[in-house]
Each structure stands twice: as C-alpha cells, then as structure tokens.
Design a protein around this motif. Structure first.
Motif, short mmCIF file in Angstrom:
data_model
loop_
_atom_site.label_atom_id
_atom_site.label_comp_id
_atom_site.label_asym_id
_atom_site.label_seq_id
_atom_site.Cartn_x
_atom_site.Cartn_y
_atom_site.Cartn_z
N HIS A 193 25.47 39.20 17.96
CA HIS A 193 24.17 39.04 17.32
C HIS A 193 23.50 40.41 17.19
O HIS A 193 23.05 40.99 18.19
N TYR A 194 23.42 40.90 15.97
CA TYR A 194 22.90 42.25 15.71
C TYR A 194 21.51 42.45 16.29
O TYR A 194 21.25 43.45 16.94
N ASP A 195 20.61 41.52 16.04
CA ASP A 195 19.22 41.70 16.47
C ASP A 195 19.13 41.87 17.98
O ASP A 195 18.35 42.70 18.48
N TYR A 196 19.90 41.08 18.72
CA TYR A 196 19.86 41.17 20.18
C TYR A 196 20.29 42.55 20.65
O TYR A 196 19.61 43.19 21.46
N HIS A 197 21.41 43.04 20.15
CA HIS A 197 21.92 44.33 20.60
C HIS A 197 21.05 45.48 20.10
O HIS A 197 20.86 46.48 20.80
N ASP A 198 20.51 45.33 18.88
CA ASP A 198 19.67 46.40 18.34
C ASP A 198 18.38 46.55 19.14
O ASP A 198 17.89 47.66 19.33
N ALA A 199 17.86 45.45 19.64
CA ALA A 199 16.60 45.50 20.40
C ALA A 199 16.82 45.89 21.85
O ALA A 199 15.87 46.32 22.52
N ARG A 200 18.06 45.74 22.36
CA ARG A 200 18.30 45.95 23.78
C ARG A 200 19.38 46.99 24.04
O ARG A 200 19.13 48.05 24.60
N GLY A 201 20.59 46.72 23.58
CA GLY A 201 21.70 47.60 23.88
C GLY A 201 21.61 48.97 23.25
O GLY A 201 22.21 49.93 23.73
N HIS A 202 20.86 49.11 22.15
CA HIS A 202 20.75 50.39 21.46
C HIS A 202 19.52 51.18 21.90
O HIS A 202 19.24 52.24 21.35
N PHE A 203 18.81 50.69 22.89
CA PHE A 203 17.55 51.31 23.30
C PHE A 203 17.78 52.76 23.74
O PHE A 203 17.06 53.68 23.33
N ASP A 204 18.79 52.99 24.59
CA ASP A 204 19.04 54.33 25.10
C ASP A 204 19.43 55.29 23.98
O ASP A 204 19.08 56.48 24.01
N ARG A 205 20.16 54.80 23.00
CA ARG A 205 20.57 55.67 21.90
C ARG A 205 19.36 56.07 21.06
O ARG A 205 19.28 57.20 20.57
N ARG A 206 18.44 55.16 20.90
CA ARG A 206 17.22 55.48 20.15
C ARG A 206 16.41 56.54 20.89
O ARG A 206 15.88 57.48 20.28
N LEU A 207 16.32 56.41 22.20
CA LEU A 207 15.62 57.42 22.99
C LEU A 207 16.30 58.78 22.88
O LEU A 207 15.64 59.81 22.76
N ALA A 208 17.63 58.78 22.93
CA ALA A 208 18.39 60.03 22.87
C ALA A 208 18.17 60.75 21.54
O ALA A 208 18.22 61.98 21.48
N ARG A 209 17.92 59.98 20.48
CA ARG A 209 17.65 60.58 19.17
C ARG A 209 16.20 61.04 19.02
O ARG A 209 15.83 61.61 18.01
N GLY A 210 15.40 60.78 20.04
CA GLY A 210 14.00 61.16 19.98
C GLY A 210 13.13 60.21 19.20
O GLY A 210 12.02 60.56 18.79
N GLU A 211 13.63 58.99 18.96
CA GLU A 211 12.82 58.00 18.25
C GLU A 211 11.64 57.56 19.12
O GLU A 211 11.74 57.47 20.33
N HIS A 212 10.54 57.28 18.47
CA HIS A 212 9.41 56.64 19.15
C HIS A 212 9.68 55.14 19.15
O HIS A 212 9.44 54.45 18.16
N VAL A 213 10.22 54.67 20.26
CA VAL A 213 10.65 53.28 20.33
C VAL A 213 9.47 52.33 20.14
O VAL A 213 9.57 51.30 19.49
N GLU A 214 8.33 52.68 20.72
CA GLU A 214 7.12 51.87 20.54
C GLU A 214 6.34 52.43 19.37
O GLU A 214 5.53 53.35 19.52
N ARG A 215 6.58 51.91 18.19
CA ARG A 215 5.88 52.41 17.00
C ARG A 215 4.42 51.97 17.02
O ARG A 215 4.08 50.92 17.56
N ASP A 216 3.60 52.77 16.37
CA ASP A 216 2.20 52.41 16.17
C ASP A 216 2.17 51.20 15.24
O ASP A 216 2.56 51.30 14.07
N PRO A 217 1.75 50.03 15.72
CA PRO A 217 1.79 48.84 14.87
C PRO A 217 0.92 48.96 13.63
O PRO A 217 1.24 48.39 12.58
#
Length: 208
Positions: free
Chosen positions: A39-63
């Motif tokens: 399930h893409y959504d599940y892994h994208d929201a959870r399993g990919h979290f560390d990769r997003r941080l490593a890329r310098g993404e702002h995981v918590e976007r300004d809503p």
C-alpha cells in the motif's frame, strides 16, 4: 532494472485517483488469491519518513501554504514531481520483499508513466479513477475525505483546492494510461466493492 528477487517483475499494479477504492480492492484480491499487498500511502507516510528528512524536506508542511495559498494546478504539479521521486523509494521497498507469492501494489503515486516501462505487458496495471460525481459523494460521506485535516484560515477553499487537485491528477493518470495502453476503470459507486474486485481480478486473470 535491478530486481534481484524478481518481485517487481511479477507485480500487479493498481494506480489512479484518490477515493476510487484501490486499497480495498487490493486487500480483497490479496485474500482471494494469496497475494502480497503493498500500500503506497502507508509506506509513503511512514516508511519513507527518514528518507524525506535526509533530503532536507520539511515533513510538517505549513497547512496554510499547502492547502490555501497554492492553486490546484500548482498542487498537482508538485504532486507529480513528488510521485516521480518517491517511486524510486517504492521500488527499493519492493526489491526488499522476497515473497513466493505474487505482489499487488496500489496507490495514487503509482503513475502509469513510471510503472509501465518496468512491465512485460501493460495488462499488469490498471488505473482506477472516481467519476466527479462519486468523488463529491465520497467527500460528503467519508469524514477523512470531506475536509482538510489541518487547521487553516479558509477550510472551504482548502477543500475545494484539494478536490480540484485530485481531479487534475486523476485526469492526468487517465491520459497517461490511454497513451500507454493501460486499462482505465471508472468508479461511479454503482457497483459493490466485491463487484469491482471481480472486474480487476478478471483483468489480471493471466497472472493470478
């Protein structure tokens, strides 16, 4: 493509629009046919979290910026860029799945133009999209589909932008699918989920 376990090469794929029933259908098919579901959504929201941080993404976007200040066109364009990047992460996930059972992968980030080049036949993929009327029905009846979850200054505009973004992404998925010979299944709510699963199973029947 590096696929040491052959998992990607044997996979079946369900892409398409939000709120079309992709996850439910894939779960039904997994139970019926002994498949392993991804399930893409599940892994994208959870399993990919560390990769997003490593890329310098702002995981918590300004809503406010995310849902109110961007146009639907900008939201859709940004989403397509994200899909392309995170598809590589999805492939890493799938390479790590060493399963004797065939795999069924589903999610709105699994776009035809990304998936089809990996396949021996476009029949290994199907695109499910809700009709506009059914998407509005989902927004009116499903709590998580009916509003943006984060607090914003204009919730109504935020939801309008969200629905318009989803429509643009669904239209794009349909256009790419038609170009690449992938079947499109329009979901209008007239069929029970089990009946939709039957249609998808029939489409995938050579591989089940």
């Amino acid at each position: 493509m590096w696929d040491p376990t052959g998992t990607i090469g044997r996979a079946l794929w369900i892409g398409g629009g939000q709120w079309a029933g992709k996850s439910t259908v894939s779960r039904l098919l997994a139970v019926r046919h002994g498949l392993t579901a991804y399930h893409y959504d599940y892994h994208d929201a959870r399993g990919h979290f560390d990769r997003r941080l490593a890329r310098g993404e702002h995981v918590e976007r300004d809503p406010e910026q995310n849902w109110v200040r961007r146009t639907p066109e900008k939201m859709a364009a940004d989403a397509r860029e994200i899909f392309a990047l995170r598809f590589e992460w999805t492939l890493d996930d799938l390479r790590a799945l060493d399963s004797a059972r065939p795999l069924i992968a589903e999610g709105w980030g699994l776009r035809p133009e990304l998936v089809v080049p990996l396949l021996d036949s476009p029949r290994r993929m199907i695109v499910m999209v809700p009709t506009d009327e059914f998407r509005l029905h989902q927004a009116a009846t499903l709590p998580r589909a009916g509003s943006v979850s984060r607090k914003v200054s204009d919730p109504e505009l935020a939801q309008q932008n969200r629905i318009a973004r989803d429509r643009l992404l669904a239209q794009d998925a349909v256009a790419r699918a038609q170009e690449l010979g992938v079947r499109v299944l329009a979901i209008d709510g007239s069929r029970k989920t089990e009946e939709v699963a039957d249609q998808v199973a029939d489409h995938f029947s050579p591989y089940l």
